[in-house]
Design a protein around this motif. Structure first.
Motif, short mmCIF file in Angstrom:
data_model
loop_
_atom_site.label_atom_id
_atom_site.label_comp_id
_atom_site.label_asym_id
_atom_site.label_seq_id
_atom_site.Cartn_x
_atom_site.Cartn_y
_atom_site.Cartn_z
N LEU A 1 -3.01 -27.76 21.99
CA LEU A 1 -2.30 -27.51 23.24
C LEU A 1 -2.19 -25.99 23.35
CD1 LEU A 1 -0.45 -28.05 25.69
CD2 LEU A 1 1.44 -28.38 24.09
N SER A 2 -2.85 -25.43 24.34
CA SER A 2 -2.99 -23.97 24.42
C SER A 2 -2.40 -23.43 25.71
CB SER A 2 -4.48 -23.58 24.35
OG SER A 2 -5.10 -24.15 23.23
N ILE A 3 -1.59 -22.40 25.56
CA ILE A 3 -1.07 -21.65 26.70
C ILE A 3 -1.35 -20.17 26.44
CG2 ILE A 3 0.96 -21.03 28.07
CD1 ILE A 3 0.23 -23.96 28.37
N ALA A 4 -1.91 -19.49 27.42
CA ALA A 4 -2.18 -18.06 27.27
C ALA A 4 -0.92 -17.33 26.81
CB ALA A 4 -2.69 -17.48 28.59
N PRO A 5 -1.03 -16.40 25.87
CA PRO A 5 0.17 -15.77 25.28
C PRO A 5 1.17 -15.23 26.28
CG PRO A 5 -1.78 -15.15 24.05
CD PRO A 5 -2.27 -15.91 25.25
N GLU A 6 0.71 -14.63 27.37
CA GLU A 6 1.64 -14.03 28.32
C GLU A 6 2.41 -15.06 29.14
OE1 GLU A 6 -2.58 -13.62 30.11
OE2 GLU A 6 -1.62 -13.72 28.13
N TYR A 7 2.03 -16.34 29.03
CA TYR A 7 2.72 -17.41 29.76
C TYR A 7 3.46 -18.38 28.84
CZ TYR A 7 0.05 -15.79 33.80
OH TYR A 7 -0.47 -15.03 34.80
N GLN A 8 3.50 -18.08 27.56
CA GLN A 8 4.18 -18.97 26.62
C GLN A 8 5.70 -18.89 26.77
OE1 GLN A 8 2.65 -18.12 22.68
NE2 GLN A 8 0.56 -18.69 23.24
N ARG A 9 6.37 -19.96 26.36
CA ARG A 9 7.84 -20.07 26.42
C ARG A 9 8.36 -20.01 27.85
NH1 ARG A 9 8.23 -22.47 21.70
NH2 ARG A 9 7.22 -21.27 20.04
N LYS A 10 7.56 -20.48 28.79
CA LYS A 10 7.99 -20.51 30.19
C LYS A 10 7.90 -21.92 30.78
CE LYS A 10 6.75 -15.69 31.06
NZ LYS A 10 5.98 -14.73 31.90
N GLY A 11 7.68 -22.92 29.92
CA GLY A 11 7.69 -24.30 30.38
C GLY A 11 6.33 -24.87 30.75
N TYR A 12 5.28 -24.08 30.68
CA TYR A 12 3.97 -24.58 31.10
C TYR A 12 3.41 -25.61 30.11
CZ TYR A 12 4.09 -20.86 34.56
OH TYR A 12 4.44 -20.06 35.61
N GLY A 13 3.64 -25.41 28.83
CA GLY A 13 3.20 -26.39 27.84
C GLY A 13 3.89 -27.73 28.04
N THR A 14 5.17 -27.68 28.34
CA THR A 14 5.93 -28.91 28.61
C THR A 14 5.36 -29.64 29.82
OG1 THR A 14 7.96 -28.04 27.64
CG2 THR A 14 8.19 -29.81 29.27
N ARG A 15 5.03 -28.91 30.86
CA ARG A 15 4.48 -29.54 32.07
C ARG A 15 3.14 -30.19 31.78
NH1 ARG A 15 5.97 -25.12 36.86
NH2 ARG A 15 8.19 -25.00 36.35
N LEU A 16 2.31 -29.54 30.99
CA LEU A 16 1.03 -30.14 30.61
C LEU A 16 1.24 -31.42 29.81
CD1 LEU A 16 -1.48 -27.34 29.50
CD2 LEU A 16 -1.92 -29.20 31.11
N MET A 17 2.14 -31.36 28.84
CA MET A 17 2.40 -32.55 28.03
C MET A 17 2.92 -33.70 28.88
SD MET A 17 3.90 -31.47 24.29
CE MET A 17 5.02 -30.17 24.81
N GLU A 18 3.92 -33.43 29.68
CA GLU A 18 4.52 -34.51 30.46
C GLU A 18 3.51 -35.12 31.43
OE1 GLU A 18 7.31 -35.83 29.89
OE2 GLU A 18 8.21 -34.35 28.54
N HIS A 19 2.67 -34.29 32.03
CA HIS A 19 1.62 -34.81 32.91
C HIS A 19 0.68 -35.71 32.11
CE1 HIS A 19 -1.26 -34.68 36.30
NE2 HIS A 19 -2.18 -34.65 35.35
#
Length: 211
Positions: A87-105
């Protein structure tokens, strides 16, 4: 605008690049996750329908990929389940909820495909907030009968994993040839390999087991 959609061939380079940037020096000096992504798309256990990218204002900043896995119960019953990673999020966008949105989707889509359980290996701190629990709570062990602290389980359907003691069998798609990964990394734009405290944390959690 944020869009979550299936990965296409046109995304491959962007996904591998962001995966490399996301994981470089986190677990080891350098990383192997981008090589895993590079290889797993061609494996029979890979599930393209559960391969998603998160696009923000036209730029791919995140990715999640799934493969098949299996549980075998003490009664001999087999259950097809899932595992995901990286599960990868570009470093500058980490800890902003994008990983959670990907997982939940992806959880919604996985359940719609008929899957009722996911087993992953990861830091509990990153996943318990998304409904993952210790494998020990579900009596899910590795082939040697142990319960790794990093092996985490999520039921997509309540009580789907109850009533059995299980052994987890992951997919060969998740296995990485480290020498081949190093050669692949060397063929890309150079990045500085460093030793960071997170590598020791990974060393500890990946070698910890529950009684």
């Amino acid at each position: 605008m944020m869009v979550i959609r299936n990965e296409t061939a046109g995304d491959y380079t962007a996904v591998e690049t962001l995966t490399r940037r996301a994981f470089y020096n986190i677990y080891i000096p350098g990383c192997v996750e981008h090589y895993l992504v590079h290889c797993m798309r061609g494996h029979a256990d890979f599930l393209p329908e559960l391969d998603f990218v998160l696009e923000l204002d036209g730029q791919v900043i995140g990715n999640i990929m799934y493969t098949k896995a299996k549980l075998v119960g003490e009664s001999g019953m087999e259950k097809d389940i899932l595992t995901f990673g990286p599960l990868s999020i570009a470093p500058e966008y980490q800890r902003k909820g994008y990983g959670t949105r990907l997982m939940e989707h992806s959880f919604v889509r996985a359940a719609a495909l008929g899957y009722d359980g996911i087993v992953i290996f990861g830091s509990p701190a990153n996943y318990v907030g998304r409904g993952f629990q210790s494998c020990r709570r579900f009596h899910i062990a590795t082939e040697d009968g142990r319960f790794p602290a990093a092996m985490l389980v999520k039921e997509l359907v309540p009580h789907a994993l109850g009533g059995e003691r299980w052994v987890y069998y992951g997919s060969p798609a998740m296995e990485v040839d480290e020498k081949a990964a190093a050669r692949y990394d060397d063929s890309l734009e150079p990045m500085e390999k460093r030793r960071l405290p997170s590598q020791e944390e990974f060393y500890i959690i990946s070698r910890s087991f529950l009684a």
